[in-house]
Design a protein around this motif. Structure first.
Motif, mmCIF file in Angstrom:
data_model
loop_
_atom_site.group_PDB
_atom_site.id
_atom_site.type_symbol
_atom_site.label_atom_id
_atom_site.label_comp_id
_atom_site.label_asym_id
_atom_site.label_seq_id
_atom_site.Cartn_x
_atom_site.Cartn_y
_atom_site.Cartn_z
ATOM 1 N N GLU A 1 -4.633 7.631 -1.341
ATOM 2 C CA GLU A 1 -3.865 6.704 -2.162
ATOM 3 C C GLU A 1 -3.847 5.236 -1.685
ATOM 4 O OE1 GLU A 1 -0.530 9.338 -4.480
ATOM 5 O OE2 GLU A 1 -0.073 8.610 -2.469
ATOM 6 N N MET B 1 -6.378 3.989 0.352
ATOM 7 C CA MET B 1 -7.779 4.062 0.471
ATOM 8 C C MET B 1 -8.036 3.447 -1.089
ATOM 9 S SD MET B 1 -9.145 7.109 2.237
ATOM 10 C CE MET B 1 -10.942 7.082 1.517
ATOM 11 N N ASP B 2 -7.654 4.105 -2.005
ATOM 12 C CA ASP B 2 -7.832 3.814 -3.270
ATOM 13 C C ASP B 2 -7.378 2.253 -3.811
ATOM 14 O OD1 ASP B 2 -8.983 4.114 -6.050
ATOM 15 O OD2 ASP B 2 -6.920 4.351 -6.645
ATOM 16 N N ARG B 3 -6.066 1.993 -3.326
ATOM 17 C CA ARG B 3 -5.402 0.698 -3.584
ATOM 18 C C ARG B 3 -5.920 -0.533 -3.196
ATOM 19 N NH1 ARG B 3 1.062 1.992 -4.647
ATOM 20 N NH2 ARG B 3 0.818 3.799 -5.752
ATOM 21 N N LEU B 4 -6.232 -0.382 -1.739
ATOM 22 C CA LEU B 4 -6.927 -1.432 -1.050
ATOM 23 C C LEU B 4 -8.665 -1.565 -1.100
ATOM 24 C CD1 LEU B 4 -4.887 -1.238 2.256
ATOM 25 C CD2 LEU B 4 -4.434 -2.934 0.308
ATOM 26 N N LYS B 5 -9.303 -0.321 -1.569
ATOM 27 C CA LYS B 5 -10.528 -0.155 -1.804
ATOM 28 C C LYS B 5 -11.342 -0.255 -0.403
ATOM 29 C CE LYS B 5 -10.204 -0.148 -6.024
ATOM 30 N NZ LYS B 5 -9.547 0.862 -6.737
ATOM 31 N N ILE B 6 -10.614 0.335 0.591
ATOM 32 C CA ILE B 6 -11.265 0.365 1.856
ATOM 33 C C ILE B 6 -11.412 1.933 2.294
ATOM 34 C CG2 ILE B 6 -10.240 -1.731 2.760
ATOM 35 C CD1 ILE B 6 -7.877 -0.086 4.042
ATOM 36 N N SER B 7 -11.984 2.077 3.522
ATOM 37 C CA SER B 7 -12.467 3.725 4.035
ATOM 38 C C SER B 7 -11.267 4.002 4.562
ATOM 39 C CB SER B 7 -13.639 3.320 4.829
ATOM 40 O OG SER B 7 -13.309 2.786 6.153
ATOM 41 N N ARG B 8 -11.441 5.267 4.697
ATOM 42 C CA ARG B 8 -10.568 6.206 5.514
ATOM 43 C C ARG B 8 -10.280 5.816 6.896
ATOM 44 N NH1 ARG B 8 -8.085 11.311 4.965
ATOM 45 N NH2 ARG B 8 -9.390 11.552 3.084
#
Length: 62
Positions: A12, A14-21
């Protein structure tokens, strides 16, 4: 911690910040993003994510 605290999963965040795991775990490892472990699950309080964003915005503005 109050009962109304929203806990986010790593995907979640990752999705909100648009960054990798790995970027999320780097933020956790460097203590820029607070988290807690429940059993084997890592959770990030939503307010910790907001704090990170506000801190970064303040740094960019300075």
């Amino acid at each position: 911690m109050s009962a109304g605290v929203e806990l986010l999963t790593v995907p979640e965040v990752m999705d909100r910040l648009k960054i990798s795991r790995s970027a999320v775990y780097d933020l956790i490892r460097t203590r820029q993003l607070a988290s807690l472990t429940l059993g084997r699950a890592r959770r990030i309080p939503a307010h910790a994510l907001a704090d990170l964003i506000h801190t970064r915005l303040d740094q960019e503005a300075a």
